[in-house]
Every structure is written in structure tokens, then in C-alpha cells.
Design an enzyme around this catalytic site. Structure first.
Site, PDB file in Angstrom:
ATOM      1  N   HIS A  28     -16.804  -5.886  33.798  1.00 45.71           N
ATOM      2  CA  HIS A  28     -15.566  -5.146  33.939  1.00 45.71           C
ATOM      3  C   HIS A  28     -16.026  -3.802  33.761  1.00 45.71           C
ATOM      4  O   HIS A  28     -16.337  -3.157  32.688  1.00 45.71           O
ATOM      5  CB  HIS A  28     -14.746  -5.723  32.894  1.00 45.71           C
ATOM      6  CG  HIS A  28     -13.236  -5.023  32.968  1.00 45.71           C
ATOM      7  ND1 HIS A  28     -12.445  -5.587  33.122  1.00 45.71           N
ATOM      8  CD2 HIS A  28     -13.001  -3.818  32.404  1.00 45.71           C
ATOM      9  CE1 HIS A  28     -11.284  -4.861  33.167  1.00 45.71           C
ATOM     10  NE2 HIS A  28     -11.616  -3.783  32.661  1.00 45.71           N
ATOM     11  N   CYS A  35      -6.865   2.719  30.303  1.00 50.75           N
ATOM     12  CA  CYS A  35      -6.404   2.287  29.144  1.00 50.75           C
ATOM     13  C   CYS A  35      -5.718   3.366  28.475  1.00 50.75           C
ATOM     14  O   CYS A  35      -6.371   4.408  27.935  1.00 50.75           O
ATOM     15  CB  CYS A  35      -7.429   1.738  28.165  1.00 50.75           C
ATOM     16  SG  CYS A  35      -6.822   1.106  26.520  1.00 50.75           S
TER      17      CYS A  35
HETATM   18  P1  HMG Z   1       2.349  -3.968  16.481  1.00 53.56           P
HETATM   19  O1  HMG Z   1       3.348  -2.951  16.447  1.00 53.56           O
HETATM   20  O2  HMG Z   1       1.185  -3.992  15.276  1.00 53.56           O
HETATM   21  O3  HMG Z   1       2.981  -5.555  16.303  1.00 53.56           O
HETATM   22  O4  HMG Z   1       1.584  -4.171  17.720  1.00 53.56           O
HETATM   23  P2  HMG Z   1       3.963  -6.146  15.171  1.00 53.56           P
HETATM   24  O5  HMG Z   1       3.441  -7.527  15.165  1.00 53.56           O
HETATM   25  O6  HMG Z   1       3.851  -5.391  13.934  1.00 53.56           O
HETATM   26  O7  HMG Z   1       5.371  -6.185  16.107  1.00 53.56           O
HETATM   27  C1  HMG Z   1       6.011  -4.850  16.288  1.00 53.56           C
HETATM   28  C2  HMG Z   1       6.957  -5.130  17.247  1.00 53.56           C
HETATM   29  O8  HMG Z   1       6.341  -5.626  18.410  1.00 53.56           O
HETATM   30  C3  HMG Z   1       8.030  -6.152  16.962  1.00 53.56           C
HETATM   31  O9  HMG Z   1       9.302  -6.026  17.681  1.00 53.56           O
HETATM   32  C4  HMG Z   1       7.462  -7.329  17.945  1.00 53.56           C
HETATM   33  O10 HMG Z   1       8.242  -8.377  17.929  1.00 53.56           O
HETATM   34  C5  HMG Z   1       6.934  -6.663  18.736  1.00 53.56           C
HETATM   35  P3  HMG Z   1      10.435  -5.121  16.758  1.00 53.56           P
HETATM   36  O11 HMG Z   1      10.793  -6.405  15.674  1.00 53.56           O
HETATM   37  O12 HMG Z   1       9.801  -3.958  16.229  1.00 53.56           O
HETATM   38  O13 HMG Z   1      11.502  -4.863  17.880  1.00 53.56           O
HETATM   39  N1  HMG Z   1       5.786  -7.496  19.595  1.00 53.56           N
HETATM   40  C6  HMG Z   1       5.874  -7.768  20.957  1.00 53.56           C
HETATM   41  N2  HMG Z   1       6.554  -7.632  22.116  1.00 53.56           N
HETATM   42  C7  HMG Z   1       6.473  -8.220  23.125  1.00 53.56           C
HETATM   43  N3  HMG Z   1       5.215  -8.896  23.141  1.00 53.56           N
HETATM   44  C8  HMG Z   1       4.413  -9.250  22.495  1.00 53.56           C
HETATM   45  C9  HMG Z   1       4.674  -8.537  21.055  1.00 53.56           C
HETATM   46  N4  HMG Z   1       4.004  -8.665  20.053  1.00 53.56           N
HETATM   47  C10 HMG Z   1       4.724  -8.134  18.909  1.00 53.56           C
HETATM   48  N5  HMG Z   1       3.205  -9.749  22.506  1.00 53.56           N
HETATM   49  C11 HMG Z   1       0.541  -5.374  19.454  1.00 53.56           C
HETATM   50  C12 HMG Z   1       0.680  -5.296  18.164  1.00 53.56           C
HETATM   51  C13 HMG Z   1      -0.815  -6.157  19.647  1.00 53.56           C
HETATM   52  C14 HMG Z   1       1.595  -6.218  19.944  1.00 53.56           C
HETATM   53  C15 HMG Z   1       0.502  -4.021  20.038  1.00 53.56           C
HETATM   54  O14 HMG Z   1      -0.566  -3.268  19.558  1.00 53.56           O
HETATM   55  C16 HMG Z   1       0.178  -4.094  21.522  1.00 53.56           C
HETATM   56  O15 HMG Z   1       1.118  -4.644  22.289  1.00 53.56           O
HETATM   57  N6  HMG Z   1      -1.081  -3.597  22.050  1.00 53.56           N
HETATM   58  C17 HMG Z   1      -1.299  -3.760  23.529  1.00 53.56           C
HETATM   59  C18 HMG Z   1      -1.944  -2.627  24.065  1.00 53.56           C
HETATM   60  C19 HMG Z   1      -2.551  -2.600  25.271  1.00 53.56           C
HETATM   61  O16 HMG Z   1      -2.181  -3.608  26.332  1.00 53.56           O
HETATM   62  N7  HMG Z   1      -3.704  -1.981  25.718  1.00 53.56           N
HETATM   63  C20 HMG Z   1      -4.302  -1.968  26.869  1.00 53.56           C
HETATM   64  C21 HMG Z   1      -5.123  -2.947  27.240  1.00 53.56           C
HETATM   65  S1  HMG Z   1      -6.649  -2.741  28.363  1.00 53.56           S
HETATM   66  C22 HMG Z   1      -7.843  -3.133  27.540  1.00 53.56           C
HETATM   67  O17 HMG Z   1      -7.727  -3.452  26.119  1.00 53.56           O
HETATM   68  C23 HMG Z   1      -9.199  -3.209  27.848  1.00 53.56           C
HETATM   69  C24 HMG Z   1      -9.595  -4.214  29.000  1.00 53.56           C
HETATM   70  O18 HMG Z   1      -8.778  -3.848  30.167  1.00 53.56           O
HETATM   71  C25 HMG Z   1     -10.962  -4.209  29.251  1.00 53.56           C
HETATM   72  C26 HMG Z   1     -11.976  -3.053  29.247  1.00 53.56           C
HETATM   73  O19 HMG Z   1     -11.346  -2.098  29.944  1.00 53.56           O
HETATM   74  O20 HMG Z   1     -12.835  -2.907  28.429  1.00 53.56           O
HETATM   75  C27 HMG Z   1      -8.878  -5.375  28.546  1.00 53.56           C
HETATM   76 MG    MG Z   2      -9.965  -2.319  31.617  1.00 51.77          MG
END
Ligand code: HMG
Ligand code: MG
Length: 324
Positions: free
Chosen positions: A224, A257
Site C-alpha cells: 500500500h 491521511c
Molecule cells: P475516541 O475519541 O478515542 O473514541 O476515538 P471514544 O471511544 O472515546 O468515543 C468518542 C466518541 O466517538 C463517542 O461519541 C463514540 O460513540 C464515538 P460521543 O459519545 O462523544 O458522541 N465513536 C464512534 N462513532 C462512530 N463510529 C465509530 C466510533 N467509535 C467511537 N466507530 C476512534 C477513537 C478510533 C473512534 C477515532 O480515533 C477514529 O475514528 N479514528 C479514525 C481516524 C482515521 O480514520 N484515520 C484515517 C485512516 S487511514 C490510515 O490509518 C492509513 C491506511 O490508509 C494505511 C496507510 O496508508 O498506511 C489504513
Molecule cells: Mg493509506
């Protein structure tokens, strides 16, 4: 050349002798590609994009991400997209999930393959998923157990394999530790992410050799590459020489990202397909159909997309007075 297809050589190759006869492309455009776009496409256009890519021959596609919409607003419509896409037999439709809540949403949307994701570096895990490496592994232990119990397939991403935007170089031992732990949990494939596009061909060689000699099977590895510094295709040729059969890419070279400063687009699907077809490696994908989709996305997103093949194709069509 009179047209836009790759030159075909008749001489037998003395290089790339280990390259596979065909590869499986894993399309991340609708997810990685759109997660960082300023212009958010309406649900109907995202669905059109996904279905169009499948029509073009893509057989594995990541539709969206069931993450917190406050973290990734561009994919807040995950439920509508994942439920709206018409499923086609023989195609794997997947989505990213960071925790149990994401897994439950993916299940409700009828998604049969999920992808868990974490970095080989502590700081990127903190910034991207608000967890330490150990906390992320504990969460994914629970998520993968439950996903397997529900009969889902699970893919695992290891990010920052070639470098971390916060920590710099990442020891290969950390890649092996995170990748090994995900495989033990039951992920069927590890996608090795060059999240910020710093990798070079020599580094790819080092990573491939280290992983394969640790006992990880070739069929368990995917690559990737983000093309931030223009090394993605060169890196892919090294992975091919190692026999890797799964390549991640994004239509148009979309992507990035938000929690990896400086990261830019994924390697473009049409650039990868052009190169592979020219090397005699089959993809099952129709390049003309692909480039029609990226030309349309250029208009919808109102910006020039990074794909080199797209630029060449548009120039070629303009010279011939043809509609792209
Ligand atoms: P957090 O704030 O630590 O979560 O986030 P929490 O468990 O403390 O919950 C906080 C709030 O988030 C709560 O809502 C939860 O319900 C909600 P509130 O009570 O405040 O209204 N929540 C969610 N809502 C919807 N869907 C969920 C979910 N989980 C919690 N699944 C969390 C932790 C992991 C959720 C957050 O940090 C997050 O969403 N991160 C994702 C970031 C992301 O997507 N980054 C880009 C990805 S690309 C990548 O990583 C690289 C890749 O492409 C490969 C490469 O290029 O190398 C894969
Ligand atoms: Mg990626």
C-alpha cells in the site's frame, strides 16, 4: 505509438522473473481516496464511483470507513454508502473499522469484509486512533474475535512501515511485532502501508525480505504505497519481483491521511494498471473504463488528480479531438 496502450515486448524478460502472471488490485479510492478530500461527494456519486470501478473489473474494493465522523467528516455518510452499493457476485466489498462500534455498524450495513488498521509506531497510533500500540492491539483482539465469530473476513493494515510522520524511521522489529500480532488474531492479509510515501526500492527489499524470512507467507502480504515523493511505482516493481500478488491503489491517485501530515495520494490505479499490463501482468481491469472514471472524478472534485496516466490520456484525447 499510435494509441494510449503500453508497448508490448516480445523478448523474454531477464528481470522480474519472479513477478506473478496476475495480481489482485485492492481499490482504496472510495475510502483512503476520499477521506481527506475538501469536496465531499454526495452519496449517489460515491455509489456511482464504486459501482463504476466494479464494472471496470475491480474485484476488491474498500467502500468506506466506520470511524468517528468527527475524526473523518468526509466519510460520515458511511452507512448510506455501504448499504446503497449494489453487490455483485465475485466482488469483495470491505470497510475500515477501528473498534466494536465500527464493527457493529459494518455488520448492520451487510459488509462481509472489514479492515482493522494501526501503525507500527506509537505516536501515529495515538494521533490516528487515540490509542497506544498496546491498547490498539487489545481492541483489535476483541474486534477480530467477534468479526470471525460473525463469519467476516478481516484484513489488517500496518501503517508507517517505511517511516512515521512523528517519529521518523521505524524499526523493522516494530513492523514484525504489529504484523505478527494481527496475523495471530486471524487477519487473512497484511497490507504494508507507506503512509507518508517515504519508502525507496531498497527499503522495500529490506521489508519484504524481513517479513518473508520471519515466516509470513507471500499470499499474506499486500503493498500500500502513497506516492508522496514519486517512488510508489518503483517500489511496486520491487514487491513484484518478490512475487507479491496484491497491490492497493486508488483511482486517480486520490488519497491521504489527515493524521499523517505531509501525506498525499495513493499510487493511482490507472498508473499501476498501465505499468502491469505493459509488463505482461494481468489485472482483469479495463484501463479505458478506469480512466473515464478518473476523468469524471476530476470534474466532480474540481481539482486536477495526481494520476500520470490520466494526464497523458487527457493530452492524447485532446490531440486527437476525442472525448476522454
Ligand atoms: P475516541 O475519541 O478515542 O473514541 O476515538 P471514544 O471511544 O472515546 O468515543 C468518542 C466518541 O466517538 C463517542 O461519541 C463514540 O460513540 C464515538 P460521543 O459519545 O462523544 O458522541 N465513536 C464512534 N462513532 C462512530 N463510529 C465509530 C466510533 N467509535 C467511537 N466507530 C476512534 C477513537 C478510533 C473512534 C477515532 O480515533 C477514529 O475514528 N479514528 C479514525 C481516524 C482515521 O480514520 N484515520 C484515517 C485512516 S487511514 C490510515 O490509518 C492509513 C491506511 O490508509 C494505511 C496507510 O496508508 O498506511 C489504513
Ligand atoms: Mg493509506
Amino acid at each position: 505509438m499510435t494509441d494510449d496502450s503500453p508497448p508490448v515486448l516480445s523478448a523474454p524478460a531477464s528481470l522480474f522473473t519472479n513477478a506473478p502472471a496476475s495480481v489482485s488490485l485492492y481499490e482504496v479510492g472510495p475510502r483512503d481516496g476520499l477521506q481527506n478530500e475538501v469536496t465531499v461527494l454526495p452519496v449517489a456519486q460515491k455509489i456511482e464511483m464504486i459501482e463504476g470501478l466494479v464494472d471496470a473489473g475491480i474485484r476488491r474494493i474498500e467502500m468506506t470507513s466506520f470511524v468517528n465522523p468527527r475524526w473523518i467528516p468526509a466519510l460520515a455518510d458511511h452507512m448510506a454508502v455501504a448499504t446503497g452499493v449494489r453487490r455483485r457476485d465475485g466482488v469483495s466489498y470491505s470497510a475500515l473499522v477501528p473498534n466494536m462500534r465500527g464493527l457493529d455498524s459494518a455488520s448492520r450495513a451487510g459488509v462481509e469484509e472489514v479492515a482493522v488498521f494501526m501503525a507500527a509506531s506509537q505516536t501515529h497510533n495515538r494521533k490516528n486512533i487515540n490509542k497506544s500500540t498496546e491498547e490498539a492491539l487489545a481492541t483489535y483482539g476483541e474486534v477480530t474475535r467477534e468479526a470471525l465469530a460473525r463469519g467476516m473476513r478481516i484484513r489488517g493494515y500496518v501503517s508507517c512501515v517505511y517511516g512515521c510522520p512523528y517519529e521518523g524511521s521505524v524499526p523493522i522489529a516494530q513492523v514484525l511485532a504489529v504484523g505478527g500480532a494481527l496475523l495471530e488474531m486471524g487477519v487473512y492479509e497484511l497490507s504494508l502501508g507507506d503512509t507518508i510515501g517515504v519508502g525507496t526500492p531498497l527499503q522495500v527489499e529490506h521489508v519484504m525480505r524481513s517479513l518473508l524470512s520471519s515466516g509470513i507467507g507471500l499470499e499474506q502480504l499486500a503493498v500500500h504505497f502513497h506516492d508522496t515523493r514519486g517512488t510508489a511505482l518503483a517500489n511496486i516493481t520491487v514487491a513484484l519481483q518478490y512475487g507479491v500478488r496484491t497491490i492497493d491503489s486508488a483511482i486517480g491517485g486520490l488519497g491521504g491521511c489527515p493524521y499523517a501530515p505531509g501525506a498525499s495520494g495513493n499510487v493511482a490505479t490507472e498508473d499501476v494498471v498501465y505499468m502491469l499490463h505493459g509488463m505482461g501482468v494481468e489485472t482483469g481491469v479495463d484501463l479505458d473504463q478506469l480512466v473515464r472514471i478518473s476523468a469524471r472524478l476530476t470534474g466532480l472534485l474540481a481539482r486536477e488528480l495526481p494520476s500520470k496516466y490520466l494526464k497523458a490520456h487527457l493530452g492524447h484525447c485532446a490531440r486527437l479531438g476525442r472525448v476522454p
